[in-house]
Write a protein that holds these residues in place. Structure first.
Motif, PDB file in Angstrom:
ATOM      1  N   HIS A 142     -61.836 102.015 -64.350  1.00 14.01           N
ATOM      2  CA  HIS A 142     -62.728 100.555 -64.140  1.00 14.01           C
ATOM      3  C   HIS A 142     -63.494 100.986 -62.968  1.00 14.01           C
ATOM      4  O   HIS A 142     -63.082 101.209 -61.900  1.00 14.01           O
ATOM      5  N   PRO A 143     -65.007 100.692 -63.199  1.00 20.23           N
ATOM      6  CA  PRO A 143     -65.860 100.958 -62.056  1.00 20.23           C
ATOM      7  C   PRO A 143     -65.512 100.248 -60.788  1.00 20.23           C
ATOM      8  O   PRO A 143     -65.761 100.814 -59.904  1.00 20.23           O
ATOM      9  N   ASP A 144     -65.086  98.995 -61.139  1.00 23.46           N
ATOM     10  CA  ASP A 144     -64.823  98.357 -59.765  1.00 23.46           C
ATOM     11  C   ASP A 144     -63.522  99.034 -58.915  1.00 23.46           C
ATOM     12  O   ASP A 144     -63.390  98.833 -57.559  1.00 23.46           O
ATOM     13  N   VAL A 145     -62.503  99.267 -59.597  1.00 19.04           N
ATOM     14  CA  VAL A 145     -61.418 100.045 -59.268  1.00 19.04           C
ATOM     15  C   VAL A 145     -61.791 101.409 -58.466  1.00 19.04           C
ATOM     16  O   VAL A 145     -61.307 101.655 -57.405  1.00 19.04           O
ATOM     17  N   GLN A 146     -62.751 102.005 -59.139  1.00 23.11           N
ATOM     18  CA  GLN A 146     -63.173 103.570 -58.610  1.00 23.11           C
ATOM     19  C   GLN A 146     -63.814 102.975 -57.301  1.00 23.11           C
ATOM     20  O   GLN A 146     -63.729 103.833 -56.271  1.00 23.11           O
ATOM     21  N   SER A 147     -64.745 102.135 -57.205  1.00 19.59           N
ATOM     22  CA  SER A 147     -65.526 101.875 -55.973  1.00 19.59           C
ATOM     23  C   SER A 147     -64.348 101.536 -54.919  1.00 19.59           C
ATOM     24  O   SER A 147     -64.308 101.936 -53.665  1.00 19.59           O
ATOM     25  N   ASP A 148     -63.488 100.829 -55.380  1.00 14.94           N
ATOM     26  CA  ASP A 148     -62.321 100.322 -54.418  1.00 14.94           C
ATOM     27  C   ASP A 148     -61.698 101.347 -53.637  1.00 14.94           C
ATOM     28  O   ASP A 148     -60.922 101.513 -52.685  1.00 14.94           O
ATOM     29  N   LEU A 149     -61.081 102.449 -54.657  1.00 15.21           N
ATOM     30  CA  LEU A 149     -60.359 103.498 -54.309  1.00 15.21           C
ATOM     31  C   LEU A 149     -61.150 104.572 -53.294  1.00 15.21           C
ATOM     32  O   LEU A 149     -60.583 105.191 -52.500  1.00 15.21           O
ATOM     33  N   ARG A 150     -62.281 104.363 -53.430  1.00 13.63           N
ATOM     34  CA  ARG A 150     -63.183 104.969 -52.323  1.00 13.63           C
ATOM     35  C   ARG A 150     -63.271 104.379 -50.988  1.00 13.63           C
ATOM     36  O   ARG A 150     -63.909 104.776 -50.203  1.00 13.63           O
ATOM     37  N   LEU A 151     -62.272 103.520 -50.733  1.00 12.08           N
ATOM     38  CA  LEU A 151     -61.827 102.608 -49.454  1.00 12.08           C
ATOM     39  C   LEU A 151     -63.447 102.043 -49.180  1.00 12.08           C
ATOM     40  O   LEU A 151     -63.676 101.800 -47.744  1.00 12.08           O
ATOM     41  N   SER A 152     -63.689 101.358 -50.152  1.00 13.91           N
ATOM     42  CA  SER A 152     -65.013 100.444 -49.659  1.00 13.91           C
ATOM     43  C   SER A 152     -64.653  99.391 -48.868  1.00 13.91           C
ATOM     44  O   SER A 152     -63.722  98.886 -48.823  1.00 13.91           O
ATOM     45  N   TYR A 153     -65.765  99.058 -47.918  1.00 10.59           N
ATOM     46  CA  TYR A 153     -65.800  98.283 -46.840  1.00 10.59           C
ATOM     47  C   TYR A 153     -65.770  96.828 -47.604  1.00 10.59           C
ATOM     48  O   TYR A 153     -65.791  95.852 -46.898  1.00 10.59           O
ATOM     49  N   ALA A 154     -66.138  96.856 -48.780  1.00 14.85           N
ATOM     50  CA  ALA A 154     -66.275  95.458 -49.449  1.00 14.85           C
ATOM     51  C   ALA A 154     -65.684  95.656 -50.922  1.00 14.85           C
ATOM     52  O   ALA A 154     -66.278  95.881 -52.130  1.00 14.85           O
ATOM     53  N   PRO A 158     -58.960  92.202 -56.574  1.00 13.59           N
ATOM     54  CA  PRO A 158     -58.096  91.437 -55.769  1.00 13.59           C
ATOM     55  C   PRO A 158     -57.014  92.530 -55.371  1.00 13.59           C
ATOM     56  O   PRO A 158     -56.886  92.522 -54.057  1.00 13.59           O
ATOM     57  N   LEU A 159     -56.685  93.543 -56.235  1.00 10.35           N
ATOM     58  CA  LEU A 159     -55.901  94.561 -55.565  1.00 10.35           C
ATOM     59  C   LEU A 159     -56.709  95.319 -54.443  1.00 10.35           C
ATOM     60  O   LEU A 159     -55.858  95.837 -53.368  1.00 10.35           O
ATOM     61  N   GLY A 160     -57.965  95.735 -54.495  1.00 11.97           N
ATOM     62  CA  GLY A 160     -58.471  96.316 -53.469  1.00 11.97           C
ATOM     63  C   GLY A 160     -58.612  95.468 -52.329  1.00 11.97           C
ATOM     64  O   GLY A 160     -58.470  96.300 -51.188  1.00 11.97           O
ATOM     65  N   GLN A 161     -58.821  94.538 -52.385  1.00 15.18           N
ATOM     66  CA  GLN A 161     -58.840  93.337 -51.317  1.00 15.18           C
ATOM     67  C   GLN A 161     -57.537  93.510 -50.635  1.00 15.18           C
ATOM     68  O   GLN A 161     -57.375  93.600 -49.191  1.00 15.18           O
ATOM     69  N   MET A 162     -56.434  93.369 -51.385  1.00 15.19           N
ATOM     70  CA  MET A 162     -55.035  93.338 -50.827  1.00 15.19           C
ATOM     71  C   MET A 162     -54.820  94.404 -50.057  1.00 15.19           C
ATOM     72  O   MET A 162     -54.063  94.438 -48.978  1.00 15.19           O
ATOM     73  N   VAL A 163     -55.058  95.581 -50.884  1.00 16.49           N
ATOM     74  CA  VAL A 163     -54.554  96.840 -50.160  1.00 16.49           C
ATOM     75  C   VAL A 163     -55.450  96.936 -48.876  1.00 16.49           C
ATOM     76  O   VAL A 163     -54.956  97.772 -47.882  1.00 16.49           O
ATOM     77  N   ASN A 164     -56.898  96.823 -48.833  1.00 14.13           N
ATOM     78  CA  ASN A 164     -57.398  96.943 -47.503  1.00 14.13           C
ATOM     79  C   ASN A 164     -56.904  95.982 -46.361  1.00 14.13           C
ATOM     80  O   ASN A 164     -56.772  96.603 -45.278  1.00 14.13           O
ATOM     81  N   GLY A 165     -56.420  94.808 -46.904  1.00  8.00           N
ATOM     82  CA  GLY A 165     -55.883  94.003 -45.858  1.00  8.00           C
ATOM     83  C   GLY A 165     -54.474  94.463 -45.535  1.00  8.00           C
ATOM     84  O   GLY A 165     -54.300  94.400 -44.421  1.00  8.00           O
ATOM     85  N   LEU A 166     -53.667  95.110 -46.211  1.00 11.18           N
ATOM     86  CA  LEU A 166     -52.436  95.718 -45.821  1.00 11.18           C
ATOM     87  C   LEU A 166     -52.587  96.911 -44.960  1.00 11.18           C
ATOM     88  O   LEU A 166     -51.793  97.314 -44.241  1.00 11.18           O
ATOM     89  N   ARG A 167     -53.765  97.563 -45.238  1.00  9.03           N
ATOM     90  CA  ARG A 167     -53.866  98.739 -44.339  1.00  9.03           C
ATOM     91  C   ARG A 167     -54.214  98.605 -43.156  1.00  9.03           C
ATOM     92  O   ARG A 167     -53.738  98.979 -42.210  1.00  9.03           O
TER      93      ARG A 167
END
Length: 504
Positions: A142-154, A158-167
């Motif tokens: 999924h393109p949004d997941v791909q973007s989030d897996l690159r540790l995007s600042y935005a 929801p999974l990417g947001q939670m993982v960034n918060g957990l980091r």
């Protein structure tokens, strides 16, 4: 006395003072009507009987409408409980902040990482979990997941947001936290845990390994089951608040009086006193989940699609049609119920009648198009396991096949068939894909095979069930040629004589 703050007895100044005294302890992703009528009301009720640091920071995904309105209204709104016997109004004064995740990502990530946040909860609908319907695993393509897996600042998901918060949480001390899914996913806590771990495992570098190890000891994922019918807000909802309370509320929430919340008691950093205000803590959450997903949600889907094809605007109008009620009772009793292990103490006869009473709530006006929305994400969870169970016993589940046929007729009608305005109003992330298949496969049988084989809706294990796929295609053909009423008759005539089960 209802512990919820009642607008008739709680003036605005008191409510805003109450909000000023709240300490945030929950971040909730998904600021839609369901959250505001369910988790928020339970939390407001719990705080009224047992104060604590459980104010809610609510994050809408992209839309500013609710956020702007709540900010203009001092974070207050009205829950309007509607039934044929009357209307009751409540103001769950529990949100301490609201924001738009896509525009205020830094604030959201900061709130998720804040050690004062003890619970991260979600109502982002099934599609918000970005899993592959074929495998149930994280959709890494999924393109949004791909973007989030690159540790995007935005992060976009929801999974990417939670993982960034957990980091960030780990970096700032690693305070424990609970992630509480409140969506209609089977074993929603366990599924969320799996998807979070899959996301973290896919992160580049060594950071993912460190985070993975920390998650196991510091983050809990209790399963839960939520239940309340919450329609879309209409002009009539606003008028009811204006008439009943003399207030202008831009974002009131209509809801039925009924509510249920079953939760596994596995919280890493405490929780509100939800058990004192109607929530049930149980080690049988999965039984409640399956009961609700199949008997309520699965049957609800059939009612919605048949009703929409019959040009019925609402669920009460639909279930008032004898053939639709008959189909609903048949699928509930003979095709869903035998696949369940019921929770201890549930009287299935009473539960069935309670469901039909709720669906007949004409004052609520729950629209068929709303219930039918996102079927490509909902139906695989509701029909796959029951279909496989019946086929494994040599029984064809005709009404489950009818559910699939009615869904396809609504969202991807073959050329020359007009499904009606209510079906056209159904929104689905797979609509473009399925309508492209319908353009290439004008015959119902061919279209149904294409939906199962390349529609990216149902898992491959169902596509392999040729008899079921063909049966769904036959019933789609009947809908196209003779209408939904004839398809109901055909399913009823062909149905096996499975007996309703009243005891698990």
């Amino acid at each position: 006395m209802n512990p919820l703050l009642n607008a008739a007895t709680a003036p605005h100044a008191f409510l805003t003072h109450h909000l000023d005294a709240l300490t945030p302890g929950i971040v909730h992703l998904g600021l839609g009507n369901f959250h505001r009528a369910h988790q928020a009301t339970y939390t407001a009720a719990a705080l009224a009987v047992e104060p604590g640091p459980w104010g809610i920071i609510g994050a809408a995904s992209r839309s500013r409408r609710v956020v702007d309105a709540m900010r203009a209204q001092d974070l207050l709104y009205t829950v309007t409980e509607i039934s044929p016997s009357g209307t009751a109004f409540h103001i769950p004064a529990v949100h301490t902040e609201v924001l738009v995740a896509s525009e205020e990502t830094e604030r959201l990530i900061g709130a998720l990482a804040d050690p004062r946040t003890r619970i991260i909860s979600l109502t982002v609908t099934e599609s918000g979990y970005t899993f592959d319907p074929e495998t149930g695993s994280l959709d890494v393509a999924h393109p949004d997941v791909q973007s989030d897996l690159r540790l995007s600042y935005a992060p976009r998901t929801p999974l990417g947001q939670m993982v960034n918060g957990l980091r960030q949480r780990l970096r700032s001390g690693g305070a424990p936290v609970t992630i509480l899914s409140c969506d209609n996913l089977g074993s929603n806590g366990a599924r969320t845990r799996e998807l979070i771990h899959e996301f973290v495992a896919a992160l580049p570098g060594a950071e993912g390994q460190e985070l993975q190890a920390w998650l196991g000891d510091h983050v809990s994922f209790p399963n839960s089951m939520v239940d309340r019918i919450v329609p879309a807000t209409t002009a009539e909802t606003r008028a009811a608040v204006r008439s009943g309370l003399g207030l202008e509320d831009a974002v009131p929430v209509p809801a039925e009086p009924f509510g249920m919340w079953i939760i596994e008691d596995d919280f890493a950093a405490g929780r509100p006193a939800w058990g004192r205000v109607g929530a049930t803590f149980s080690d049988q959450v999965s039984r409640y989940e399956n009961m609700k997903l199949r008997l309520l949600n699965g049957t609800h889907s059939l009612i919605a699609y048949l009703g929409a094809l019959s040009e019925k605007l609402t669920i009460p109008e639909s279930v008032a049609q004898p053939h639709i009620e008959g189909a609903a009772r048949s699928i509930l009793r003979h095709e869903y119920l035998p696949t369940l292990e019921l929770p201890e103490g549930v009287d299935i006869v009473d539960y069935e009648e309670q469901l039909f009473s709720r669906w007949r709530n004409t004052a609520l006006g729950h629209r068929t198009s709303q219930v039918g929305t996102d079927g490509s994400v909902k139906l695989p969870q509701r029909v796959t396991e029951p279909v496989l169970q019946h086929l494994g016993q040599g029984v064809m589940p005709h009404h489950l096949a009818l559910t699939v046929a009615a869904y396809v007729a609504c969202v991807a009608p073959p050329a020359g068939f007009e499904p009606g305005p209510q079906a056209r109003a159904i929104q689905d992330p797979a609509t473009d894909r399925l309508q492209a298949l319908a353009a290439r496969h004008p015959q119902p049988a061919s279209l149904m095979r294409a939906v199962f084989e390349s529609g990216q809706v149902f898992p491959a294990v169902l596509a392999d069930q040729a008899d079921f796929v063909n049966r769904a295609g036959d019933l789609l053909d009947v809908i196209i040629a003779h209408g939904p009423h004839a398809a109901v008759r055909e399913a009823a005539t062909s149905s096996s004589s499975l007996s309703p089960r009243t005891n698990p």
